[in-house]
Design a protein around this motif. Structure first.
Motif, short mmCIF file in Angstrom:
data_model
loop_
_atom_site.label_atom_id
_atom_site.label_comp_id
_atom_site.label_asym_id
_atom_site.label_seq_id
_atom_site.Cartn_x
_atom_site.Cartn_y
_atom_site.Cartn_z
N UNK A 31 25.24 -23.66 -49.00
CA UNK A 31 25.89 -24.82 -49.29
C UNK A 31 24.99 -25.11 -50.65
N UNK A 32 23.76 -24.75 -50.57
CA UNK A 32 23.10 -24.89 -52.44
C UNK A 32 23.75 -24.87 -53.61
N UNK A 33 24.85 -24.24 -53.68
CA UNK A 33 25.38 -23.09 -54.39
C UNK A 33 26.04 -24.44 -55.76
N UNK B 210 23.79 -15.17 -61.88
CA UNK B 210 23.82 -13.59 -61.64
C UNK B 210 22.68 -12.90 -60.22
N UNK B 211 22.48 -14.34 -59.82
CA UNK B 211 21.04 -13.58 -58.57
C UNK B 211 21.51 -14.08 -57.21
N UNK B 212 22.60 -14.82 -57.50
CA UNK B 212 23.05 -15.48 -55.94
C UNK B 212 23.45 -14.75 -54.96
N UNK B 213 23.31 -14.41 -53.55
CA UNK B 213 23.64 -13.32 -53.53
C UNK B 213 25.23 -13.67 -52.03
N UNK B 214 25.52 -13.08 -51.61
CA UNK B 214 26.32 -14.05 -50.92
C UNK B 214 26.57 -12.16 -49.00
N UNK C 197 22.76 -25.46 -57.43
CA UNK C 197 21.97 -24.17 -59.03
C UNK C 197 22.63 -24.31 -59.00
N UNK C 198 24.00 -24.40 -59.22
CA UNK C 198 25.09 -24.20 -60.30
C UNK C 198 25.24 -24.65 -62.06
N UNK C 199 25.20 -25.99 -60.99
CA UNK C 199 24.60 -27.42 -62.38
C UNK C 199 23.03 -26.91 -62.67
N UNK C 200 22.52 -26.60 -62.03
CA UNK C 200 20.91 -26.12 -62.65
C UNK C 200 20.99 -24.84 -63.63
N UNK C 201 21.76 -23.73 -63.02
CA UNK C 201 21.91 -23.43 -64.40
C UNK C 201 22.40 -23.67 -65.59
N UNK C 202 23.32 -24.20 -65.66
CA UNK C 202 24.23 -24.68 -66.56
C UNK C 202 23.27 -25.73 -66.71
N UNK C 203 22.32 -26.66 -66.57
CA UNK C 203 21.29 -26.87 -67.59
C UNK C 203 20.65 -26.66 -67.59
#
Length: 188
Positions: free
Chosen positions: A101-103, A127-131, A106-112
């Motif tokens: 639910x935090x993806x 590239x460090x997310x875990x599935x 986190x994606x917005x923060x990575x883009x920023x």
């Protein structure tokens, strides 16, 4: 006379200011007519132990994710409380979980971070997310009968561990409760 009045007044003030609440250890809780501490503690104890043993002996790797626990009973049951307590115990047992639910955040923060406005020492790496390899889901169900002013309630709490790769249920556990309680005003 004045002293008796003062003692009476202080006694009344102490009694009227008390909250009427007290604390006890959850382990010492007694069963109640509604879903309560006894059912939560027993569910958490049996479910977390069984899943921890399964993970450590059968799976050994992979990340788990929770799905909402469904309450199909007539009682108000805080399913998030049960989920949090089981998750807490499993995390203490070193069972790895992910929260997808935090993806988005986190994606917005990575883009920023890629804009150059974030220092390189605190930028989130891509590239460090875990599935999750498996999801935990479950249900709370009941059957209720009334006999001679007694409510007889059979409650089951069932959890399933589902492989996301195969959609196969690879583990399940159930905790059962049979509660009897007197129904006030039954059978006028």
């Amino acid at each position: 006379m004045h002293q008796k009045f003062l003692i009476l007044f202080v006694s009344f003030a102490i009694i009227s200011c008390s909250t009427g609440a007290s604390y006890q250890k959850p382990e010492n809780a007694k069963a109640t007519k509604q879903w309560g501490v006894v059912e939560v503690k027993e569910t958490v104890k049996s479910m977390s132990h069984s899943l921890s043993v399964y993970y450590k002996t059968e799976m050994k790797t992979g990340f788990l994710e929770w799905r909402k626990l469904q309450n199909s009973t007539s009682e108000h049951i805080d399913t998030k409380l049960i989920t949090n307590e089981i998750l807490n115990q499993l995390t203490k047992d070193k069972i790895p979980f992910v929260d997808t639910s935090v993806r988005e955040d986190a994606t917005k923060e990575m883009a920023f971070g890629k804009t150059g406005m974030v220092s390189s020492d605190s930028r989130l790496a891509v590239g460090k997310f875990k599935s999750p390899s498996h999801q935990i889901k479950g249900e709370i169900n009941e059957v209720v009968n009334f006999e001679s002013g007694t409510k007889i309630q059979y409650i089951t709490v069932t959890l399933f561990l589902v492989s996301l790769e195969t959609n196969q249920i690879v583990w399940s556990e159930q905790t059962n409760f049979l509660k009897k309680s007197r129904v006030e005003g039954y059978g006028f």
